[in-house]
Scaffold this active site. Structure first.
Site, PDB file in Angstrom:
ATOM      1  N   ASP A  82     -36.022 -12.179   3.748  1.00 15.44           N
ATOM      2  CA  ASP A  82     -36.336 -13.002   2.716  1.00 15.44           C
ATOM      3  C   ASP A  82     -37.762 -13.685   3.040  1.00 15.44           C
ATOM      4  O   ASP A  82     -38.119 -14.111   3.971  1.00 15.44           O
ATOM      5  CB  ASP A  82     -35.260 -14.119   2.934  1.00 15.44           C
ATOM      6  CG  ASP A  82     -35.206 -15.093   1.566  1.00 15.44           C
ATOM      7  OD1 ASP A  82     -35.646 -14.575   0.560  1.00 15.44           O
ATOM      8  OD2 ASP A  82     -34.553 -16.065   1.898  1.00 15.44           O
ATOM      9  N   GLU A 141     -42.702 -11.760  -5.503  1.00 13.81           N
ATOM     10  CA  GLU A 141     -42.454 -13.045  -6.297  1.00 13.81           C
ATOM     11  C   GLU A 141     -43.579 -13.223  -7.174  1.00 13.81           C
ATOM     12  O   GLU A 141     -44.781 -13.386  -6.601  1.00 13.81           O
ATOM     13  CB  GLU A 141     -42.215 -14.030  -5.286  1.00 13.81           C
ATOM     14  CG  GLU A 141     -42.006 -15.631  -5.986  1.00 13.81           C
ATOM     15  CD  GLU A 141     -41.281 -16.737  -5.332  1.00 13.81           C
ATOM     16  OE1 GLU A 141     -40.372 -16.544  -4.495  1.00 13.81           O
ATOM     17  OE2 GLU A 141     -41.537 -17.825  -5.467  1.00 13.81           O
ATOM     18  N   HIS A 231     -34.036 -16.708  -7.138  1.00 12.07           N
ATOM     19  CA  HIS A 231     -33.981 -17.692  -5.947  1.00 12.07           C
ATOM     20  C   HIS A 231     -33.524 -19.043  -6.320  1.00 12.07           C
ATOM     21  O   HIS A 231     -33.155 -19.463  -7.427  1.00 12.07           O
ATOM     22  CB  HIS A 231     -35.291 -17.809  -5.233  1.00 12.07           C
ATOM     23  CG  HIS A 231     -35.901 -16.564  -4.490  1.00 12.07           C
ATOM     24  ND1 HIS A 231     -36.017 -16.612  -3.190  1.00 12.07           N
ATOM     25  CD2 HIS A 231     -36.055 -15.325  -4.724  1.00 12.07           C
ATOM     26  CE1 HIS A 231     -36.527 -15.291  -2.775  1.00 12.07           C
ATOM     27  NE2 HIS A 231     -36.502 -14.490  -3.986  1.00 12.07           N
ATOM     28  N   SER A 234     -27.841 -21.590  -5.598  1.00 17.52           N
ATOM     29  CA  SER A 234     -26.572 -22.303  -5.076  1.00 17.52           C
ATOM     30  C   SER A 234     -26.253 -23.183  -6.242  1.00 17.52           C
ATOM     31  O   SER A 234     -26.877 -23.619  -6.882  1.00 17.52           O
ATOM     32  CB  SER A 234     -27.045 -22.995  -3.723  1.00 17.52           C
ATOM     33  OG  SER A 234     -26.904 -22.095  -2.511  1.00 17.52           O
TER      34      SER A 234
HETATM   35  P1  13P Z   1     -30.650 -21.859  -2.233  1.00 23.83           P
HETATM   36  O1  13P Z   1     -31.222 -22.955  -1.409  1.00 23.83           O
HETATM   37  O2  13P Z   1     -30.186 -22.349  -3.793  1.00 23.83           O
HETATM   38  O3  13P Z   1     -29.132 -21.528  -1.678  1.00 23.83           O
HETATM   39  O4  13P Z   1     -31.301 -20.757  -2.452  1.00 23.83           O
HETATM   40  C1  13P Z   1     -31.695 -19.754  -1.280  1.00 23.83           C
HETATM   41  C2  13P Z   1     -32.775 -18.870  -1.519  1.00 23.83           C
HETATM   42  O5  13P Z   1     -33.233 -18.758  -2.874  1.00 23.83           O
HETATM   43  C3  13P Z   1     -33.127 -17.988  -0.515  1.00 23.83           C
HETATM   44  O6  13P Z   1     -34.496 -17.340  -0.591  1.00 23.83           O
HETATM   45  O1  G3H Z   2     -35.496 -19.670   0.896  1.00 23.71           O
HETATM   46  C1  G3H Z   2     -35.243 -20.072   2.028  1.00 23.71           C
HETATM   47  C2  G3H Z   2     -33.796 -20.048   2.574  1.00 23.71           C
HETATM   48  O2  G3H Z   2     -32.873 -20.919   2.087  1.00 23.71           O
HETATM   49  C3  G3H Z   2     -33.924 -19.800   3.866  1.00 23.71           C
HETATM   50  O3  G3H Z   2     -34.064 -21.172   4.434  1.00 23.71           O
HETATM   51  O4  G3H Z   2     -36.283 -21.016   5.976  1.00 23.71           O
HETATM   52  O5  G3H Z   2     -34.606 -22.675   6.543  1.00 23.71           O
HETATM   53  O6  G3H Z   2     -33.943 -20.361   6.878  1.00 23.71           O
HETATM   54  P1  G3H Z   2     -34.801 -21.278   5.932  1.00 23.71           P
HETATM   55 ZN    ZN Z   3     -35.828 -18.079  -1.815  1.00 24.37          ZN
HETATM   56 NA    NA Z   4     -43.443 -19.226  -5.587  1.00 27.41          NA
END
Ligand code: 13P
Ligand code: G3H
Ligand code: ZN
Ligand code: NA
Length: 328
Positions: A82, A141, A231, A234
């Site tokens: 990610d 992206e 992205h 949630s």
């Molecule tokens: P949320 O913070 O909405 O769970 O999104 C996670 C995300 O986009 C990770 O790349």
């Molecule tokens: O996009 C971000 C994800 O929610 C991951 O978060 O960088 O705190 O692991 P993090």
């Molecule tokens: Zn993300």
């Molecule tokens: Na961006």
């Protein structure tokens, strides 16, 4: 078995469903996701951020995913990186065995200047050339993730520096998406369509107009074979917020993307749906509740077990709602 993102999303597109991509950092999250996938017969996308690799360590993450694949031989699993910040990060993940990587060239790029778009094209193209040689998929992206309600860019997109952005700056341009895909060859594209990262997405309860559905449709029409990624997906379940608050936690009023809106997005071409915050909220709520209810308990497995069950429930609900169940 380990499969690429392209393999999973091609199947999802062919059959019109979406696949949740859950962020993973530890054993309990991976077990929760695999249990949910197994009980609903769903394909899996596990994704690890830079923060996850820092938390768990590259070797631990790799071995945990290997263990997941060994324990669930009938479930196809994509291991995705990610928000890769550079080609070097993507290269390290490919070497580590990931079957998919995200090159987020929008992290560095200030999308308002033409040169930053050129930067995004160049680094993403470089990663796609490298990854495709070894059968690894690539997500790019384009755009600046941010809530259309507030005009605030998400946590990772430098809202401080950019300040409040206009409606148009918070939406990916379909024409630019077509150019980006033609020049980079990405398998999947993260688009800005009204979502933002983290728990604090919207200050008021959404009333059915959170996502720019017309924009999703317009982008999908321009790049029909490149899979759209959302992205910041949630849903921020109010029942988990209440459980956290009722057990000593402190979370301000906040709302996420309703599951029904995500499903509308899927109908219009969204295939990969990134979810991290919902699992965090459910695990935190379950642990807080368990610790306060059973104050004599000191075996952490008790709390972790509750957290795993809570995360599993969230994952099952998303697999089912997105049409993923039964597709493994
Ligand atoms: P949320 O913070 O909405 O769970 O999104 C996670 C995300 O986009 C990770 O790349
Ligand atoms: O996009 C971000 C994800 O929610 C991951 O978060 O960088 O705190 O692991 P993090
Ligand atoms: Zn993300
Ligand atoms: Na961006």
């Amino acid at each position: 078995a380990l499969v690429s993102l392209r393999q999973l999303l091609d199947h999802a597109a062919e059959h019109g469903y979406g696949i949740p991509a859950f962020n993973v950092n530890n054993l309990e999250q991976i077990q929760a996701i695999m249990q949910a996938a197994s009980s609903t017969d769903s394909p899996v996308i596990l994704q690890a951020s830079a923060g996850a690799r820092k938390y768990a360590g590259e070797a631990f993450l790799r071995r945990l995913v290997e263990a997941a694949i060994e324990s669930y031989p009938d479930i196809p699993v994509c291991m995705h990186q990610d928000h890769g910040a550079s080609p070097a990060v993507c290269q390290a993940s490919i070497r580590s065995g990931f079957s998919s990587v995200m090159m987020d060239g929008s992290l560095m790029a200030d999308m308002k200047t033409p040169s930053s778009y050129e930067y995004n094209v160049a680094v993403t193209r470089q990663v796609a050339d490298m990854a495709h040689c070894v059968g690894v998929s690539v997500e790019g992206e384009l755009g600046c993730l941010g809530s259309l309600e507030s005009g605030q860019a998400g946590e990772e997109d430098g809202s401080g520096a950019q300040g409040v952005l206009s409606h148009e700056q918070l939406l990916t341009d379909p024409q630019q998406a077509a150019d980006f895909v033609a020049r980079t060859g990405v398998d999947a594209l993260a688009i800005a369509i009204g979502t933002s990262h983290g728990a604090y997405k919207f200050t008021r309860k959404p009333t059915g107009d959170i996502l720019a559905i017309d924009r999703i449709r317009a982008i999908h029409e321009r790049i029909p074979t490149t899979h759209l990624v959302m992205h910041g997906s949630s849903s921020v379940p109010q029942e988990w917020l209440d459980i956290i608050r009722n057990h000593g936690g402190d979370i301000r009023e906040t709302y996420g993307v309703p599951v029904e809106e995500i499903c509308e997005g899927i109908k219009n071409g969204v295939r990969k749906i990134n979810i991290d915050t919902d699992i965090r909220l459910a695990m935190t709520g379950a642990m807080r509740r368990s610790m306060m209810q059973d104050t004599a308990e000191f075996d952490p497995r008790k709390f972790f077990k509750e957290a795993t069950a809570a995360a599993r429930q969230i994952c099952q609900e998303r697999f089912e709602a997105f049409g993923c169940a039964g597709r493994a």
